[in-house]
Design a protein around this motif. Structure first.
Motif, short mmCIF file in Angstrom:
data_model
loop_
_atom_site.label_atom_id
_atom_site.label_comp_id
_atom_site.label_asym_id
_atom_site.label_seq_id
_atom_site.Cartn_x
_atom_site.Cartn_y
_atom_site.Cartn_z
N LYS A 56 37.43 56.58 77.32
CA LYS A 56 36.40 56.96 78.31
C LYS A 56 36.55 56.22 79.64
O LYS A 56 36.67 54.99 79.67
CB LYS A 56 35.00 56.67 77.74
CG LYS A 56 34.68 57.41 76.45
CD LYS A 56 33.87 58.67 76.71
CE LYS A 56 33.72 59.53 75.47
NZ LYS A 56 32.63 59.14 74.62
N ASN A 57 36.51 57.01 80.72
CA ASN A 57 36.55 56.45 82.07
C ASN A 57 35.18 56.65 82.72
O ASN A 57 34.86 57.76 83.17
CB ASN A 57 37.65 57.14 82.89
CG ASN A 57 37.53 56.83 84.37
OD1 ASN A 57 36.94 55.82 84.77
ND2 ASN A 57 38.11 57.71 85.20
N ILE A 58 34.41 55.59 82.80
CA ILE A 58 33.05 55.75 83.34
C ILE A 58 33.07 55.76 84.87
O ILE A 58 32.04 56.00 85.53
CB ILE A 58 32.09 54.67 82.74
CG1 ILE A 58 30.61 54.98 83.00
CG2 ILE A 58 32.43 53.29 83.20
CD1 ILE A 58 30.10 56.18 82.27
N GLY A 59 34.28 55.61 85.43
CA GLY A 59 34.44 55.80 86.88
C GLY A 59 34.30 57.27 87.26
O GLY A 59 34.11 57.60 88.44
N ASP A 60 34.42 58.14 86.28
CA ASP A 60 34.23 59.58 86.49
C ASP A 60 33.08 60.04 85.59
O ASP A 60 33.28 60.71 84.57
CB ASP A 60 35.54 60.33 86.15
CG ASP A 60 35.54 61.75 86.67
OD1 ASP A 60 34.47 62.24 87.09
OD2 ASP A 60 36.61 62.39 86.64
N PRO A 61 31.87 59.63 85.93
CA PRO A 61 30.75 59.79 84.99
C PRO A 61 30.41 61.24 84.67
O PRO A 61 29.83 61.52 83.62
CB PRO A 61 29.58 59.09 85.70
CG PRO A 61 29.95 59.03 87.14
CD PRO A 61 31.45 59.00 87.20
N ILE A 275 33.55 48.08 92.61
CA ILE A 275 34.74 47.92 93.45
C ILE A 275 35.87 48.74 92.85
O ILE A 275 36.56 49.47 93.55
CB ILE A 275 35.12 46.42 93.54
CG1 ILE A 275 34.05 45.69 94.36
CG2 ILE A 275 36.51 46.25 94.18
CD1 ILE A 275 34.21 44.21 94.44
N VAL A 276 36.06 48.64 91.53
CA VAL A 276 37.13 49.40 90.89
C VAL A 276 36.71 50.86 90.78
O VAL A 276 35.52 51.18 90.83
CB VAL A 276 37.48 48.84 89.49
CG1 VAL A 276 37.96 47.40 89.59
CG2 VAL A 276 36.31 48.94 88.54
N GLY A 277 37.69 51.74 90.63
CA GLY A 277 37.41 53.17 90.47
C GLY A 277 37.36 53.51 88.99
O GLY A 277 36.31 53.52 88.38
N THR A 278 38.54 53.72 88.42
CA THR A 278 38.60 53.96 86.98
C THR A 278 38.06 52.72 86.28
O THR A 278 38.42 51.60 86.62
CB THR A 278 40.07 54.21 86.56
OG1 THR A 278 40.51 55.40 87.22
CG2 THR A 278 40.20 54.37 85.06
N ARG A 279 37.18 52.94 85.33
CA ARG A 279 36.43 51.80 84.78
C ARG A 279 36.22 52.03 83.29
O ARG A 279 36.02 53.17 82.84
CB ARG A 279 35.09 51.74 85.53
CG ARG A 279 34.18 50.60 85.21
CD ARG A 279 33.17 50.42 86.34
NE ARG A 279 32.31 51.56 86.56
CZ ARG A 279 31.10 51.72 86.03
NH1 ARG A 279 30.60 50.79 85.25
NH2 ARG A 279 30.39 52.79 86.30
N SER A 280 36.26 50.94 82.52
CA SER A 280 36.21 51.05 81.07
C SER A 280 34.85 51.54 80.54
O SER A 280 33.86 50.81 80.58
CB SER A 280 36.52 49.67 80.46
OG SER A 280 36.23 49.70 79.08
#
Ligand code: PLP
Length: 391
Positions: A56-61, A275-280
């Motif tokens: 899962k990438n929560i940077g793309d919710p 700050i980060v884009g793709t996020r755990s």
């Protein structure tokens, strides 16, 4: 060490065996030899949840709307713990990202001529990174003998160029809590952003009293009217896997100044507060699951055990020749100083015997984390006794 790109692949078994061999010299939490880290072995359940949600990438919710709701709920739960159920924020990579975000948010809210940050000299080095990245000037205020920032000097450091105030609820070196109840009114009086770094203290301070220990010497949360944001790290005392940090803002209006709107993501138009884009997304799920699994009682028990170990160690050190403690602990952090050699020399001797402590100017730090039990501490004390006696 081979830096050649592998020409053909090895089997999983071969690679696993190779990896075990290559990493054999690394210290492990389960050895009981890591006494200087603010991280610990994650709770096995948290690790399992993390593994299950790895993709899962929560940077793309928009792709993971259910997980996005879970993050919002997690922030609400932690906001509640910090006396503000309306807090907003994010699960981030750790204390550094959370502190960078706080400084970025404060900068975006302040007029361009205000670029100074007033903070205790004990502040974590992540503020140096923030200063370098954002061209800020750090005005470092000395601490007193109790390791808390000196209020009068803090007051004097505030001036026309002040952009933000920072205070610490659990210093990296000795776990001290700054006098936040006195500093918060200064933020209100001068209409300044006040950030609290509770990266370590965030999962200790709220549970101290229920664990049977004095509550830390000051309020540390949003009950203090001047507080704009708070850093707290689930991957330190929160029993969660790395990377799990957290930033809480008092409200949406404050957080809005460091929010980026993104139009093209696969999940649709969205915004990122990090700050980060793709996020755990796995970190989000693991933090939520750990909070649900341990609850207030479970975290109280974690803190109680760590504090019992802290005072066990302190009492043993008091009885030992050749070493003294630096301060009475507020939380599960102990500072020790050898009397017959330098702290650097003692750190070297202990490392030679396989033990890793943190070396600060003038003392060694021991963090009594959940991976340390009485047996490990007894073994360490034997090694410490030898270490202070001779090389
Ligand atoms: N703030 C404090 C008070 C800390 O003690 C630390 C790390 O020890 C940090 C921030 C940075 O946290 P991280 O290493 O997760 O970026």
């Amino acid at each position: 060490m081979s830096k050649n790109f592998p020409a053909s692949g090895l089997s999983e078994e071969e690679v696993s065996a190779l990896l075990e061999e290559r990493l054999a010299e690394d210290l492990t939490f389960t050895s009981g030899h890591i006494l200087g880290s603010m991280c610990s072995q994650p709770h096995p359940f948290a690790a399992e949840i993390f593994r299950r949600q790895l993709e899962k990438n929560i940077g793309d919710p928009g792709l993971h709307p259910a997980l996005a709701k879970l993050e919002e709920e997690t922030i609400g739960i932690l906001g509640n713990l910090f006396s503000n159920p309306h807090a907003v924020g994010s699960i981030v990579t750790g204390g550094t990202e959370a502190n960078l975000l706080a400084m970025w948010t404060a900068k975006n809210r302040a007029p361009a001529e205000r670029r100074e940050v007033v903070l205790p000299e004990t502040a974590h080095f992540s503020f140096e990174k923030a200063a370098s990245l954002m061209d800020l000037t750090l005005i470092k205020v000395p601490t007193g003998p109790d390791n808390r920032v000196r209020v009068e000097e803090y007051k004097r450091a505030i001036g026309p160029r002040t952009m933000a105030l920072v205070a610490i609820a659990g210093t990296t070196g000795l776990g001290a809590v700054d006098p936040l109840d006195t500093l918060s009114p200064l933020a209100v009086e001068h209409n300044l952003y006040l950030h609290i770094d509770a990266a370590f203290g965030g999962f200790v301070l709220p549970f101290l009293e229920s664990a049977g220990y004095p509550p830390g010497g000051s309020a540390f949360d949003f009950s203090l009217k001047g507080v704009s944001s708070i850093t707290l790290d689930p991957h330190k005392m929160g029993r969660c896997p790395i990377p799990s940090g957290c930033i809480l803002y008092r409200n949406e209006e404050i957080s809005g100044s460091s929010t980026t709107h993104v139009s093209y993501l696969a999940g649709g138009k969205t915004r990122q507060r990090t700050i980060v884009g793709t996020r755990s997304g796995a970190a989000v799920a693991a933090v939520w699951a750990t909070l649900q699994h341990l609850g207030f009682e479970g975290f109280t028990q974690v803190v109680r055990e760590c504090m019992e170990n802290t005072f066990f160690l302190m009492n043993q050190i008091k009885l030992m020749n050749g070493v003294e403690s630096v301060v009475q602990p507020t939380m599960n952090v102990v500072g020790i100083r050898p009397t017959g050699c330098s702290p650097d020399e003692l750190a070297r001797r202990l490392r030679g015997r396989g033990y890793a402590l943190s070396l600060f100017p003038g003392f060694l730090r021991i963090t009594l984390m959940p991976h340390l039990n009485r047996e490990y501490l007894e073994s360490f004390l034997t090694v410490l006794r030898e270490g202070v006696k001779n090389g």
